[in-house]
Design a protein around this motif. Sequence first.
Motif, PDB file in Angstrom:
ATOM      1  N   ILE A 260      -2.344   4.246  -5.957  1.00 18.95           N
ATOM      2  CA  ILE A 260      -0.758   3.919  -5.261  1.00 18.95           C
ATOM      3  C   ILE A 260      -1.440   4.183  -3.649  1.00 18.95           C
ATOM      4  O   ILE A 260      -0.980   3.293  -2.843  1.00 18.95           O
ATOM      5  N   GLY A 261      -2.317   5.365  -3.341  1.00 19.87           N
ATOM      6  CA  GLY A 261      -2.684   5.370  -1.779  1.00 19.87           C
ATOM      7  C   GLY A 261      -3.468   4.387  -1.465  1.00 19.87           C
ATOM      8  O   GLY A 261      -3.346   3.679  -0.248  1.00 19.87           O
ATOM      9  N   GLY A 262      -4.349   3.751  -2.416  1.00 21.65           N
ATOM     10  CA  GLY A 262      -5.195   2.634  -1.822  1.00 21.65           C
ATOM     11  C   GLY A 262      -4.298   1.350  -1.756  1.00 21.65           C
ATOM     12  O   GLY A 262      -4.607   0.506  -0.869  1.00 21.65           O
ATOM     13  N   LEU A 263      -3.436   1.258  -2.427  1.00 22.14           N
ATOM     14  CA  LEU A 263      -2.695  -0.010  -2.419  1.00 22.14           C
ATOM     15  C   LEU A 263      -1.829   0.309  -1.057  1.00 22.14           C
ATOM     16  O   LEU A 263      -1.596  -0.929  -0.281  1.00 22.14           O
ATOM     17  N   THR A 264      -1.139   1.049  -0.836  1.00 26.47           N
ATOM     18  CA  THR A 264      -0.336   1.141   0.262  1.00 26.47           C
ATOM     19  C   THR A 264      -1.256   1.376   1.360  1.00 26.47           C
ATOM     20  O   THR A 264      -0.937   0.871   2.735  1.00 26.47           O
ATOM     21  N   ASN A 265      -2.719   1.670   1.528  1.00 24.82           N
ATOM     22  CA  ASN A 265      -3.527   1.621   2.368  1.00 24.82           C
ATOM     23  C   ASN A 265      -3.734   0.011   2.788  1.00 24.82           C
ATOM     24  O   ASN A 265      -4.053  -0.363   3.901  1.00 24.82           O
ATOM     25  N   VAL A 266      -4.030  -0.910   1.880  1.00 28.06           N
ATOM     26  CA  VAL A 266      -3.882  -2.062   1.962  1.00 28.06           C
ATOM     27  C   VAL A 266      -2.895  -2.736   2.878  1.00 28.06           C
ATOM     28  O   VAL A 266      -3.244  -3.569   3.868  1.00 28.06           O
TER      29      VAL A 266
END
Length: 295
Positions: free
Chosen positions: A220-226
Motif C-alpha cells: 500500500i505504501g509503495g502504491l501510494t508512493n507511485v
Amino acid sequence: MVKLASARESRTYGRRLSRSRAEYINAGLYLFATVVLICGFAAEFSWEPRSGLVLMLIALALIIFVNLHDLLAHLAGIDYRFPLMEFDTQLALVEFAVPVVQVLGSLLFFVGILFSFIQAEKGYSYFKLEKHALGLLIAGPVFWVLGSIHNSCQIYERADGHVQILQQSVHIPFLIGSVLFMVGSILNSHEQAGISHHGLELLGRTWVWLGICGSLMFFIGGLTNVVKVFKMQQINRLRLEKLRGGAQDRLIQGRERHVPLIIEEPRRKMQVEDVNGPAAAAAASTPYKDVLLGR
C-alpha cells in the motif's frame, strides 16, 4: 523509506527527463519488490516453502538496491560534500540517515532469511545459525521502524493539504508494516524459545501471517508512493514552496561566487567605456588587422 520526490529545490543527479524516469523506475521497482515479498510469505504455506525464502531474498535485494539509489541521488544534490550536512538537519536525519538505516535493516533481514535457507538446505548440522537467524529477523525490522520514524521528519514549507496527505499516505503504511514485522519476529522468537525446532520449522505461522500483513502495508505504501511521485512531478511548481536554506543553498551560493571568464569579459569592456570614454572602448574592440590597415 526515502523517496526521490522530495522538498528540495533541485535534484541535480541528472537531466530533468532522466531524473523523472529514474524516480518512476525507483518507485515501480519498490512496488514490484513488495509484490514479490508477499508471494514469498504466501509460499510458506505451499508444498515447497523453500521457494518462499528464495522470493523473500529477491525482494529484499531489490529493496536494498532502491534505498542505495535513493542515498546516492540525495548525496548527488550536494556534490557528495558531507561537511554541508552540518547546516542541514533534514539532509542528515532524513535524506542521508534513512536510506542508510533502511539498507542496514534490509541487509540484516536478508542475512536472517539466508541463514534459515542454508539450514533448511544443508540439514540440521548448522545448529549455530538458529540463534543468529532469529536475532537477525528481529534486528532488521527494528531498523525499519527507526527509519520509518526518521522518514516522517521530512518537512515541506507552506505545503497545502493535498501534498501533506500524499506525504502521510506513504509514511504511515511503511511505519505500520515495519511494526508488524518487528512484532512478528519477536513473537516467533518467544515461541521457539522452549521448543526444539530446526530449519523451516523456526519460522512459525504467527511470523508468516504477520509478515503477510506487513508486506501488504508495504505494498500500500509503495502504491501510494507511485501516486505521490507522479503528483509531485505535476504540481511541484503550483502547490509546493521548495525548501530554502540548508546544504543545497550553500552549495549554489558557493558556485555563484566563482564567476566564469566569459561573463567577466563584457564587464571589463563596460569598465573601459566608463573610464576612458567611447574612443578607448572602440579601440579596445577594434581588431589588430584593422588597426594596421588604418595606419
